[in-house]
Design a protein around this motif. Structure first.
Motif, PDB file in Angstrom:
ATOM      1  N   LEU A  79       0.814  -1.180   0.163  1.00 32.68           N
ATOM      2  CA  LEU A  79      -0.047   0.119   0.075  1.00 32.68           C
ATOM      3  C   LEU A  79       0.710   1.180  -0.020  1.00 32.68           C
ATOM      4  N   ARG A  80       0.404   2.155  -0.521  1.00 34.66           N
ATOM      5  CA  ARG A  80       1.036   3.618  -0.508  1.00 34.66           C
ATOM      6  C   ARG A  80       0.061   4.619   0.294  1.00 34.66           C
ATOM      7  N   LEU A  81       0.541   4.996   1.477  1.00 35.85           N
ATOM      8  CA  LEU A  81      -0.298   6.090   2.099  1.00 35.85           C
ATOM      9  C   LEU A  81       0.270   7.507   1.827  1.00 35.85           C
ATOM     10  N   SER A  82      -0.465   8.590   1.728  1.00 34.27           N
ATOM     11  CA  SER A  82      -0.241   9.866   1.338  1.00 34.27           C
ATOM     12  C   SER A  82      -0.662  10.795   2.460  1.00 34.27           C
ATOM     13  N   CYS A  83       0.126  11.692   2.708  1.00 36.23           N
ATOM     14  CA  CYS A  83      -0.413  12.784   3.592  1.00 36.23           C
ATOM     15  C   CYS A  83      -0.172  14.100   2.796  1.00 36.23           C
ATOM     16  N   ILE A 109       9.180   2.642   2.701  1.00 40.04           N
ATOM     17  CA  ILE A 109       9.923   3.724   2.439  1.00 40.04           C
ATOM     18  C   ILE A 109       9.154   5.112   2.393  1.00 40.04           C
ATOM     19  N   ILE A 110       9.685   6.226   3.078  1.00 42.68           N
ATOM     20  CA  ILE A 110       9.357   7.447   3.086  1.00 42.68           C
ATOM     21  C   ILE A 110       9.861   8.359   1.976  1.00 42.68           C
ATOM     22  N   SER A 111       8.782   9.165   1.393  1.00 39.90           N
ATOM     23  CA  SER A 111       9.510   9.961   0.422  1.00 39.90           C
ATOM     24  C   SER A 111       8.622  11.135   0.462  1.00 39.90           C
ATOM     25  N   GLY A 112       8.724  12.204  -0.222  1.00 49.72           N
ATOM     26  CA  GLY A 112       8.216  13.618  -0.355  1.00 49.72           C
ATOM     27  C   GLY A 112       8.289  13.974  -1.707  1.00 49.72           C
ATOM     28  N   ASP A 113       7.117  14.637  -2.093  1.00 50.21           N
ATOM     29  CA  ASP A 113       6.877  15.491  -3.358  1.00 50.21           C
ATOM     30  C   ASP A 113       6.620  16.543  -3.127  1.00 50.21           C
ATOM     31  N   ASP A 114       7.730  17.775  -3.245  1.00 51.45           N
ATOM     32  CA  ASP A 114       7.542  19.036  -2.826  1.00 51.45           C
ATOM     33  C   ASP A 114       6.533  19.909  -3.885  1.00 51.45           C
ATOM     34  N   ALA A 115       6.551  19.520  -5.168  1.00 46.69           N
ATOM     35  CA  ALA A 115       5.437  20.078  -6.164  1.00 46.69           C
ATOM     36  C   ALA A 115       4.067  19.888  -5.539  1.00 46.69           C
ATOM     37  N   LYS A 116       3.713  18.521  -4.949  1.00 48.69           N
ATOM     38  CA  LYS A 116       2.399  18.190  -4.526  1.00 48.69           C
ATOM     39  C   LYS A 116       2.180  18.698  -3.351  1.00 48.69           C
ATOM     40  N   THR A 141       3.210  16.745  -0.627  1.00 47.83           N
ATOM     41  CA  THR A 141       2.682  15.613  -0.113  1.00 47.83           C
ATOM     42  C   THR A 141       3.669  14.711   0.316  1.00 47.83           C
ATOM     43  N   CYS A 142       3.680  14.157   1.484  1.00 45.40           N
ATOM     44  CA  CYS A 142       4.540  12.857   1.873  1.00 45.40           C
ATOM     45  C   CYS A 142       4.008  11.700   1.586  1.00 45.40           C
ATOM     46  N   TYR A 143       4.655  10.475   0.956  1.00 42.22           N
ATOM     47  CA  TYR A 143       4.178   9.320   1.160  1.00 42.22           C
ATOM     48  C   TYR A 143       4.967   8.208   1.959  1.00 42.22           C
ATOM     49  N   LEU A 144       4.234   7.296   2.297  1.00 41.26           N
ATOM     50  CA  LEU A 144       4.575   6.077   2.973  1.00 41.26           C
ATOM     51  C   LEU A 144       4.239   4.857   2.000  1.00 41.26           C
ATOM     52  N   GLN A 145       5.433   4.397   1.302  1.00 39.41           N
ATOM     53  CA  GLN A 145       5.166   3.061   0.862  1.00 39.41           C
ATOM     54  C   GLN A 145       5.492   1.907   1.466  1.00 39.41           C
ATOM     55  N   MET A 146       4.472   1.236   1.584  1.00 42.31           N
ATOM     56  CA  MET A 146       4.724  -0.028   2.353  1.00 42.31           C
ATOM     57  C   MET A 146       4.716  -1.289   1.545  1.00 42.31           C
ATOM     58  N   ASN A 147       5.547  -2.003   1.802  1.00 44.31           N
ATOM     59  CA  ASN A 147       5.873  -3.522   0.911  1.00 44.31           C
ATOM     60  C   ASN A 147       5.692  -4.358   1.908  1.00 44.31           C
ATOM     61  N   ASN A 148       5.517  -5.625   1.530  1.00 43.52           N
ATOM     62  CA  ASN A 148       5.545  -6.909   2.338  1.00 43.52           C
ATOM     63  C   ASN A 148       4.955  -6.799   3.850  1.00 43.52           C
ATOM     64  N   LEU A 149       3.712  -6.230   3.377  1.00 43.95           N
ATOM     65  CA  LEU A 149       2.804  -6.124   4.664  1.00 43.95           C
ATOM     66  C   LEU A 149       2.740  -7.255   5.571  1.00 43.95           C
ATOM     67  N   LYS A 150       2.493  -7.153   6.779  1.00 43.11           N
ATOM     68  CA  LYS A 150       2.359  -8.410   7.726  1.00 43.11           C
ATOM     69  C   LYS A 150       1.263  -8.051   8.527  1.00 43.11           C
ATOM     70  N   PRO A 151       0.532  -8.918   8.992  1.00 47.71           N
ATOM     71  CA  PRO A 151      -0.656  -8.599   9.991  1.00 47.71           C
ATOM     72  C   PRO A 151      -0.351  -7.715  11.086  1.00 47.71           C
ATOM     73  N   GLU A 152       0.804  -7.779  11.688  1.00 48.25           N
ATOM     74  CA  GLU A 152       1.162  -6.771  12.812  1.00 48.25           C
ATOM     75  C   GLU A 152       1.402  -5.346  12.351  1.00 48.25           C
ATOM     76  N   ASP A 153       1.153  -5.104  11.043  1.00 48.43           N
ATOM     77  CA  ASP A 153       1.026  -3.650  10.730  1.00 48.43           C
ATOM     78  C   ASP A 153      -0.185  -3.282  10.700  1.00 48.43           C
ATOM     79  N   THR A 154      -1.094  -3.930  10.929  1.00 48.42           N
ATOM     80  CA  THR A 154      -2.398  -3.321  11.027  1.00 48.42           C
ATOM     81  C   THR A 154      -2.528  -2.361  12.106  1.00 48.42           C
ATOM     82  N   ALA A 155      -3.329  -1.286  11.765  1.00 49.14           N
ATOM     83  CA  ALA A 155      -3.140   0.014  12.531  1.00 49.14           C
ATOM     84  C   ALA A 155      -3.620   1.340  11.934  1.00 49.14           C
TER      85      ALA A 155
END
Length: 122
Positions: free
Chosen positions: A18-22, A68-75, A77-91
């Motif tokens: 999943l990729r989360l956006s802020c 992976i956390i990253s940012g896009d200054d033009a937008k 927006t900050c992103y959190l790319q989440m790979n290989n998610l595990k059940p314990e990442d539920t939150a």
């Protein structure tokens, strides 16, 4: 004040991504740091990842190599790319911004988003 709006939370199977956006908005001079936190039911809120204006990043040990956390200054927006998610990442995942309101500000302020929920099924 800076307003933060998180998005991207969803139900996903273990091993998925999943990729989360802020998205940030509001009058300010500069964001210094953006953090991603998460809080699972019955658990304390914990810091997941951090990115500074200069691009430096830090991660909690349990997400290193997966997130992976990253940012896009033009937008603004900050992103959190989440790979290989595990059940314990539920939150609930929250972004937090530390920012300077004015160019002459001597102290930073903090702003929090409302959160976005991630469920990882086993």
């Amino acid at each position: 004040q800076v307003q933060l709006v998180e998005s991207g939370g969803a139900l996903v199977q273990a091993g998925g991504s999943l990729r989360l956006s802020c998205a940030t908005s509001g009058r300010m001079f500069r964001i210094v740091v953006i953090n991603w936190y998460r809080q699972a039911p019955g658990k304390q809120r914990e810091l997941v990842a951090t990115i500074s204006r200069g691009g430096s990043t830090n991660y909690a040990d349990y997400v290193k190599g997966r997130f992976i956390i990253s940012g896009d200054d033009a937008k603004n927006t900050c992103y959190l790319q989440m790979n290989n998610l595990k059940p314990e990442d539920t939150a609930d995942y929250y972004c937090n911004a530390e920012y300077l309101p004015q160019s002459f500000s001597t102290e930073t302020k903090l702003s929090w988003g409302q959160g976005t929920h991630v469920t990882v099924s086993s």
